[in-house]
Motif scaffolding. Structure first.
Motif, short mmCIF file in Angstrom:
data_model
loop_
_atom_site.label_atom_id
_atom_site.label_comp_id
_atom_site.label_asym_id
_atom_site.label_seq_id
_atom_site.Cartn_x
_atom_site.Cartn_y
_atom_site.Cartn_z
N GLU B 194 0.87 -1.34 -0.12
CA GLU B 194 0.06 -0.19 0.19
C GLU B 194 0.62 1.36 -0.31
N TYR B 195 -0.15 2.05 -0.89
CA TYR B 195 1.57 3.08 -1.25
C TYR B 195 1.14 4.84 -0.68
N ASP B 196 1.38 5.67 -0.94
CA ASP B 196 0.73 6.95 -1.20
C ASP B 196 1.93 6.99 -2.06
N ALA B 197 3.57 6.83 -2.00
CA ALA B 197 4.10 7.74 -2.88
C ALA B 197 5.05 6.69 -2.55
N LEU B 198 5.61 6.85 -3.92
CA LEU B 198 7.27 5.24 -4.37
C LEU B 198 8.47 6.35 -4.61
N ARG B 199 8.97 6.13 -3.83
CA ARG B 199 10.04 6.60 -4.34
C ARG B 199 11.41 5.44 -4.67
N ILE B 200 11.93 5.53 -5.34
CA ILE B 200 13.02 4.91 -6.18
C ILE B 200 14.25 5.52 -5.87
N VAL B 201 14.95 4.43 -5.09
CA VAL B 201 16.60 4.94 -5.24
C VAL B 201 16.67 4.18 -5.24
N PHE B 202 17.91 4.87 -6.39
CA PHE B 202 19.35 4.43 -7.34
C PHE B 202 20.39 5.30 -7.58
N ASN B 203 21.16 4.68 -8.77
CA ASN B 203 22.85 5.85 -8.55
C ASN B 203 22.38 6.14 -10.85
N LYS B 204 22.31 6.66 -10.60
CA LYS B 204 22.24 7.66 -11.89
C LYS B 204 23.58 7.28 -12.84
N PHE B 205 23.37 6.69 -13.95
CA PHE B 205 24.60 7.05 -14.28
C PHE B 205 24.68 8.45 -15.72
N HIS B 206 26.13 8.66 -14.75
CA HIS B 206 26.50 9.78 -15.66
C HIS B 206 26.95 10.09 -16.98
N SER B 207 27.78 9.61 -16.05
CA SER B 207 29.49 8.72 -17.05
C SER B 207 30.26 7.26 -16.15
N VAL B 208 31.30 7.64 -16.73
CA VAL B 208 31.97 6.47 -16.32
C VAL B 208 32.45 6.37 -14.66
N VAL B 209 32.63 7.65 -14.75
CA VAL B 209 33.34 7.80 -13.20
C VAL B 209 32.49 8.89 -12.59
N SER B 210 31.48 8.54 -13.01
CA SER B 210 29.88 9.45 -12.29
C SER B 210 28.70 8.66 -12.04
N PHE B 211 28.46 8.30 -10.59
CA PHE B 211 27.37 7.86 -10.58
C PHE B 211 26.82 8.81 -9.62
N VAL B 212 25.63 9.61 -9.35
CA VAL B 212 24.79 9.80 -8.56
C VAL B 212 23.36 9.47 -8.13
N PRO B 213 23.71 8.91 -6.71
CA PRO B 213 22.58 8.74 -6.26
C PRO B 213 21.66 9.11 -6.61
N THR B 214 19.76 9.02 -6.78
CA THR B 214 18.91 9.67 -7.41
C THR B 214 17.71 8.72 -6.48
N VAL B 215 17.00 10.07 -6.38
CA VAL B 215 15.37 9.55 -5.81
C VAL B 215 14.48 9.52 -7.14
N SER B 216 13.04 8.48 -7.81
CA SER B 216 13.03 9.25 -8.51
C SER B 216 11.35 9.69 -7.34
N THR B 217 10.69 10.30 -7.64
CA THR B 217 8.80 9.26 -6.88
C THR B 217 8.40 9.82 -7.98
N VAL B 218 7.31 8.38 -7.40
CA VAL B 218 5.45 8.29 -8.39
C VAL B 218 4.86 8.51 -7.61
N LEU B 219 3.80 8.87 -7.41
CA LEU B 219 2.56 9.05 -6.74
C LEU B 219 1.47 8.21 -7.30
N SER B 220 1.01 8.08 -6.42
CA SER B 220 0.00 7.48 -5.97
C SER B 220 -1.76 8.07 -7.02
N PRO B 221 -2.27 6.98 -8.16
CA PRO B 221 -3.18 8.64 -8.33
C PRO B 221 -3.71 8.88 -7.18
N GLU B 222 -4.79 8.67 -6.32
CA GLU B 222 -5.11 9.54 -5.37
C GLU B 222 -4.49 10.77 -5.18
N ILE B 223 -3.24 10.50 -5.16
CA ILE B 223 -2.64 12.12 -4.05
C ILE B 223 -2.26 12.72 -5.44
#
Lengths: 112, 325
Positions: B194-223
């Motif tokens: 059950e969720y109101d908001a999903l936060r996906i935590v992953f490492n975004k790939f910018h280049s071979v030497v730089s990976f930035v931790p990012t959070v993507s948010t997906v909201l549930s339809p009610e929100i």
């Protein structure tokens, strides 16, 4: 005035250029979109998308998804898309039979 | 003949006078301090020991070099896929907006990590961010649950947040990643949590030497409805006439699910790229370290060898001069 059409799938961008008109098949029937259409967000059924460029119609098969139309920009997000010219009927028939057996998830899922 | 015999004699005495430095060598892994640890009175350490160390360090260097090449080739394969999937979530963000600051009651943090190790610090950063998020959002009214993808995050989060974990999924990369697989996964998550908001935590790939931790948010339809009504970024949503189903709510529900599976797909691919990139740089630095260690050991080996030859010569010469004089 032309429409800018973008057809995207998770694996690649299938189409990204200007068109004159499209015919899209949604859950509630087929809709034709001309320039200056009212803004619409709609679900797209598994069906055929027809694209008109300068009096020539191209077809594309879409595997269901969503479409957003607004400001002469059409964005169609689908699970998969194939251009009509890229489809070989024999191969498609064979793939149909194989795919009917491939509808299982192939992951290990550990449910806590 | 006599010199050969004396040389043999010298070598036979060597292990007897220096038993301690051998063990001292084994217990301390640092090459430069080999000679400092010998007890006073002993001239040199056995060259055999140094040679063994050099052989094992060389093997390690070969292995890490090979691992780096493997990671580089895997990276190349996944990178094109990841870049192609990036275009997919932008329309969603344009339509539904990305609201990381949405204030919701039920947060679910989906932490994406790798199954295998030796990939640098990317898994630790993802886990740190997930834990930080959990801390920020746990209060009297709000709660945060975890969904874990990947062995490494599981190992770290099971230790202290066991009760908050809803779902654990591992061995994601056994088959090459494709959208169908991830959408089934997304379906599972949506069904069980059950969720109101999903936060996906992953490492975004910018280049071979730089990976930035990012959070993507997906909201549930009610929100989404709630935010749309309150205006702001999502106010434009209402200007779209929604077609293709019975009710607007149903479409928004489907849209939210589709958005989640697309964002998940992109996140999983980016994380896989980051993993391979991090592994490449980790293996590269470790082969470089092994090379440095090998250089130092070679110097020590040569010094040891020359010292033992000098000692033998001295013994021979002093023996010969004792005979004469």
């Amino acid at each position: 005035m032309t429409l800018n059409l973008c057809v995207l799938t998770p694996n690649r961008i299938v189409w990204d250029s200007e068109v004159k008109e499209i015919i899209l098949s949604t859950n509630s029937g087929q809709i034709g979109v001309l320039p200056n259409h009212a803004p619409i967000a709609t679900a797209v059924d598994i069906g055929i998308l027809r694209i008109r460029l300068n009096d020539q119609w191209l077809t594309m098969a879409l595997m269901g998804g969503f479409a957003r139309i607004g400001n002469n920009e059409i964005t169609i997000l689908v699970n998969d898309a194939e251009k009509g010219s890229d489809i070989d009927p024999q191969e498609a028939q064979q793939t149909l039979e194989i795919d009917e057996m491939h509808n299982l998830a192939c992951l290990f899922v550990n449910v806590k | 003949m006599a010199m050969a015999a004396l040389r043999r004699e010298g070598r036979r005495f060597a292990p007897m006078i220096s038993p301690r430095p051998i063990t001292a060598l084994r217990s301390s892994p640092l090459a430069p301090s080999l000679e400092d640890e010998c007890p006073i009175g002993v001239r040199y350490i056995s060259t055999q020991v140094v040679r063994n160390r050099m052989k094992s360090v060389k093997n390690i260097q070969k292995i890490t070099k090979a691992m780096k090449m493997v990671a580089a080739s895997k990276l190349r394969a996944i990178q094109t896929k990841a870049e192609n999937s990036r275009g997919l979530w932008q329309p969603f963000t344009a339509l539904l907006g990305d609201l990381p600051s949405a204030n919701v009651k039920k947060n679910v943090v989906v932490t994406i990590s790798s199954d295998k190790g030796l990939c640098g610090g990317i898994n630790s950063t993802s886990v740190k961010i997930s834990k930080g998020f959990h801390k920020l959002n746990s209060g009297p009214e709000k709660e945060t649950k975890y969904v874990i993808l990947g062995e490494k995050a599981k190992a770290q989060l099971v230790r202290d947040s066991k009760k908050d974990i809803e779902l654990i999924i591992t061995e994601l990369q056994k088959n090459p990643l494709n959208y169908t697989q991830v959408s089934v996964l997304a379906d599972e998550i949506l069904k069980n949590v059950e969720y109101d908001a999903l936060r996906i935590v992953f490492n975004k790939f910018h280049s071979v030497v730089s990976f930035v931790p990012t959070v993507s948010t997906v909201l549930s339809p009610e929100i989404v409805e709630r935010e749309a009504e309150s205006g702001g970024k999502l106010g434009d949503l209402d200007s779209y006439e929604v077609e293709g189903g019975e009710t607007k709510g149903e479409i928004l529900q489907n849209l939210a699910e589709f958005q989640f599976s697309c964002v998940m797909f992109n996140a999983v691919l980016e994380n896989a790229c980051s993993e391979q990139g991090a592994r490449m740089s980790a293996m590269d630095s470790s082969s470089r370290n092994a090379g440095d260690m090998l250089d130092r050991l070679t110097l020590t080996y040569n010094r040891t060898r020359q010292a033992s030859i000098t000692t033998e010569l001295i013994e021979i010469i002093s023996g010969a001069s004792a005979l004469e004089g």
